[in-house]
Design an enzyme around this catalytic site. Sequence first.
Site, PDB file in Angstrom:
ATOM      1  N   GLY A 131     -48.905 -28.154 -81.205  1.00  0.00           N
ATOM      2  CA  GLY A 131     -50.362 -28.044 -81.230  1.00  0.00           C
ATOM      3  C   GLY A 131     -50.868 -26.924 -82.126  1.00  0.00           C
ATOM      4  O   GLY A 131     -51.873 -27.075 -82.830  1.00  0.00           O
ATOM      5  N   GLY A 132     -50.190 -25.783 -82.114  1.00  0.00           N
ATOM      6  CA  GLY A 132     -50.612 -24.674 -82.971  1.00  0.00           C
ATOM      7  C   GLY A 132     -50.478 -25.025 -84.443  1.00  0.00           C
ATOM      8  O   GLY A 132     -51.366 -24.739 -85.257  1.00  0.00           O
ATOM      9  N   SER A 133     -49.375 -25.667 -84.798  1.00  0.00           N
ATOM     10  CA  SER A 133     -49.178 -26.109 -86.179  1.00  0.00           C
ATOM     11  C   SER A 133     -50.240 -27.132 -86.569  1.00  0.00           C
ATOM     12  O   SER A 133     -50.729 -27.136 -87.703  1.00  0.00           O
ATOM     13  CB  SER A 133     -47.788 -26.740 -86.349  1.00  0.00           C
ATOM     14  OG  SER A 133     -46.787 -25.806 -86.046  1.00  0.00           O
ATOM     15  N   LYS A 162     -47.379 -34.021 -82.498  1.00  0.00           N
ATOM     16  CA  LYS A 162     -46.174 -34.692 -83.023  1.00  0.00           C
ATOM     17  C   LYS A 162     -45.111 -34.838 -81.951  1.00  0.00           C
ATOM     18  O   LYS A 162     -45.030 -34.035 -81.010  1.00  0.00           O
ATOM     19  CB  LYS A 162     -45.606 -33.971 -84.237  1.00  0.00           C
ATOM     20  CG  LYS A 162     -45.071 -32.560 -84.008  1.00  0.00           C
ATOM     21  CD  LYS A 162     -43.618 -32.497 -83.553  1.00  0.00           C
ATOM     22  CE  LYS A 162     -43.260 -31.116 -83.022  1.00  0.00           C
ATOM     23  NZ  LYS A 162     -42.200 -31.017 -82.084  1.00  0.00           N
ATOM     24  N   ALA A 164     -47.704 -24.665 -76.123  1.00  0.00           N
ATOM     25  CA  ALA A 164     -46.274 -24.370 -75.896  1.00  0.00           C
ATOM     26  C   ALA A 164     -45.626 -25.497 -75.107  1.00  0.00           C
ATOM     27  O   ALA A 164     -44.912 -25.285 -74.125  1.00  0.00           O
ATOM     28  CB  ALA A 164     -46.100 -23.023 -75.195  1.00  0.00           C
ATOM     29  N   ASP A 218     -43.870 -26.758 -88.873  1.00  0.00           N
ATOM     30  CA  ASP A 218     -44.378 -28.105 -88.594  1.00  0.00           C
ATOM     31  C   ASP A 218     -45.757 -28.356 -89.205  1.00  0.00           C
ATOM     32  O   ASP A 218     -46.346 -29.421 -88.998  1.00  0.00           O
ATOM     33  CB  ASP A 218     -44.501 -28.323 -87.075  1.00  0.00           C
ATOM     34  CG  ASP A 218     -43.159 -28.243 -86.364  1.00  0.00           C
ATOM     35  OD1 ASP A 218     -42.116 -28.423 -87.028  1.00  0.00           O
ATOM     36  OD2 ASP A 218     -43.167 -28.004 -85.145  1.00  0.00           O
ATOM     37  N   GLY A 253     -44.080 -28.269 -76.858  1.00  0.00           N
ATOM     38  CA  GLY A 253     -43.187 -29.055 -77.713  1.00  0.00           C
ATOM     39  C   GLY A 253     -43.896 -30.126 -78.502  1.00  0.00           C
ATOM     40  O   GLY A 253     -43.276 -31.060 -79.014  1.00  0.00           O
TER      41      GLY A 253
HETATM   42  P1  ATP Z   1     -43.689 -24.951 -81.799  1.00  0.00           P
HETATM   43  O1  ATP Z   1     -44.667 -25.503 -82.781  1.00  0.00           O
HETATM   44  O2  ATP Z   1     -43.246 -23.535 -82.089  1.00  0.00           O
HETATM   45  O3  ATP Z   1     -42.575 -25.900 -81.465  1.00  0.00           O
HETATM   46  P2  ATP Z   1     -45.065 -25.724 -79.415  1.00  0.00           P
HETATM   47  O4  ATP Z   1     -45.424 -26.996 -80.031  1.00  0.00           O
HETATM   48  O5  ATP Z   1     -44.148 -25.806 -78.239  1.00  0.00           O
HETATM   49  O6  ATP Z   1     -44.456 -24.737 -80.457  1.00  0.00           O
HETATM   50  P3  ATP Z   1     -47.707 -24.574 -79.610  1.00  0.00           P
HETATM   51  O7  ATP Z   1     -48.735 -25.250 -78.787  1.00  0.00           O
HETATM   52  O8  ATP Z   1     -47.738 -24.762 -81.075  1.00  0.00           O
HETATM   53  O9  ATP Z   1     -46.296 -24.914 -78.983  1.00  0.00           O
HETATM   54  O10 ATP Z   1     -47.808 -23.009 -79.254  1.00  0.00           O
HETATM   55  C1  ATP Z   1     -46.799 -22.079 -79.545  1.00  0.00           C
HETATM   56  C2  ATP Z   1     -47.389 -20.668 -79.415  1.00  0.00           C
HETATM   57  O11 ATP Z   1     -48.240 -20.452 -80.534  1.00  0.00           O
HETATM   58  C3  ATP Z   1     -48.234 -20.478 -78.179  1.00  0.00           C
HETATM   59  O12 ATP Z   1     -47.527 -19.743 -77.239  1.00  0.00           O
HETATM   60  C4  ATP Z   1     -49.488 -19.737 -78.654  1.00  0.00           C
HETATM   61  O13 ATP Z   1     -49.561 -18.437 -78.149  1.00  0.00           O
HETATM   62  C5  ATP Z   1     -49.354 -19.644 -80.167  1.00  0.00           C
HETATM   63  N1  ATP Z   1     -50.536 -20.188 -80.889  1.00  0.00           N
HETATM   64  C6  ATP Z   1     -51.116 -19.635 -81.966  1.00  0.00           C
HETATM   65  N2  ATP Z   1     -52.139 -20.388 -82.402  1.00  0.00           N
HETATM   66  C7  ATP Z   1     -52.230 -21.437 -81.585  1.00  0.00           C
HETATM   67  C8  ATP Z   1     -53.095 -22.564 -81.530  1.00  0.00           C
HETATM   68  N3  ATP Z   1     -54.092 -22.727 -82.402  1.00  0.00           N
HETATM   69  N4  ATP Z   1     -52.871 -23.483 -80.561  1.00  0.00           N
HETATM   70  C9  ATP Z   1     -51.836 -23.302 -79.687  1.00  0.00           C
HETATM   71  N5  ATP Z   1     -51.017 -22.255 -79.681  1.00  0.00           N
HETATM   72  C10 ATP Z   1     -51.183 -21.317 -80.617  1.00  0.00           C
END
Ligand code: ATP
Length: 336
Positions: free
Chosen positions: A109-111, A11, A104, A144, A106
Amino acid sequence: MAPVTVSVPAKLNLQLSVGPRRADGYHDLVTVFHAVSLYDTITVAAATVSPELGDTVTVTGEGATVVPQDGDNLAMRAVAALRAAMPGTGEPVHVTIAKRIPVAAGLAGGSADAAAALVACNELWNVGLSHQQLCEIAADVGSDVAFAVLGGTVVGRGRGEELTAALVPSTQYHWVLAFADGQLSTPDVYATVDRLRRDSAAAKGSAAAKGSAAATDAAAPELDAVLMAALRAGDPVRVGKALSNDLQPAALTLFPALRKTLTAGTDLGAVGALVSGSGPTCMFLARNKERALALAAALSGAGVCRSVATVAGPVHGAALVTGHPGQHGRPGQQGR
Ligand code: ATP
């Protein structure tokens, strides 16, 4: 039971307005989410080899080494949340995550992986929950996650989990993403927002200088009428001018090199340039696909980021790639 594979997009936030810090530590937001064509792929299979281990996860691809491979993985939390919501269902599963969305960065990806896990387990376990019901479970897993179930262009409020349709035409926008050589922690970025606001209030000699917590409160965020009008018109130049992100000053404080990246993108012809979410990915809007390809090539040569990608949006949310024989639906397309 056949494994279920789901692809799920990254996103962007076309608007990210951050209100005061709430008593629970979160901030009230108004955001315009926009799903783009950069996908993680999640496969969920019944854990037939060692079911006594419970749920397990394997992560491969972009940034896999820094993603938790245990119950802390957001996809695993989503599996547990769906099982808890539907007592009596849910055999142990093995989850395989193929990451293309940088971690991490922005881009949520985790969401996205959590949303994909919900959609996949709903299918594998034959639970039959609607998108609305999956979104309710998603909201408890992360801010998210509900958006990643839906995709498209959607307004988010609360922590980002209260979603309403943006009611804009499905005009395709062409973006260039500049991935940074590094990561930003979302909690660190929000803490920096709070600090910058305190400093600014103190500099103005307001109540913060006298120690009043109230002085750090920002105004309640509101949906940007100029951005919404630009989206309704489907005009990338107007959309580009209206992009906004209250997290950007904090991201630039923590990752000063991003200033150079944003300036380079603007100088090279982007009609909009912004840090994506909590960063450090920078997003650039181009007038059309050809301009996006040219911008990506030029940015890549400018040496201001680790790598670039061209993506389009809006795209659908978490959607089945393969499912049970005889089921051909793309759940990400239903109910919109
Ligand atoms: P946010 O959604 O909090 O804005 P982001 O988009 O910057 O974060 P993500 O890639 O979602 O970053 O990762 C945030 C943290 O979540 C990472 O540091 C990681 O350790 C943790 N995490 C847990 N599960 C996952 C996953 N499936 N993929 C990526 N990161 C994950």
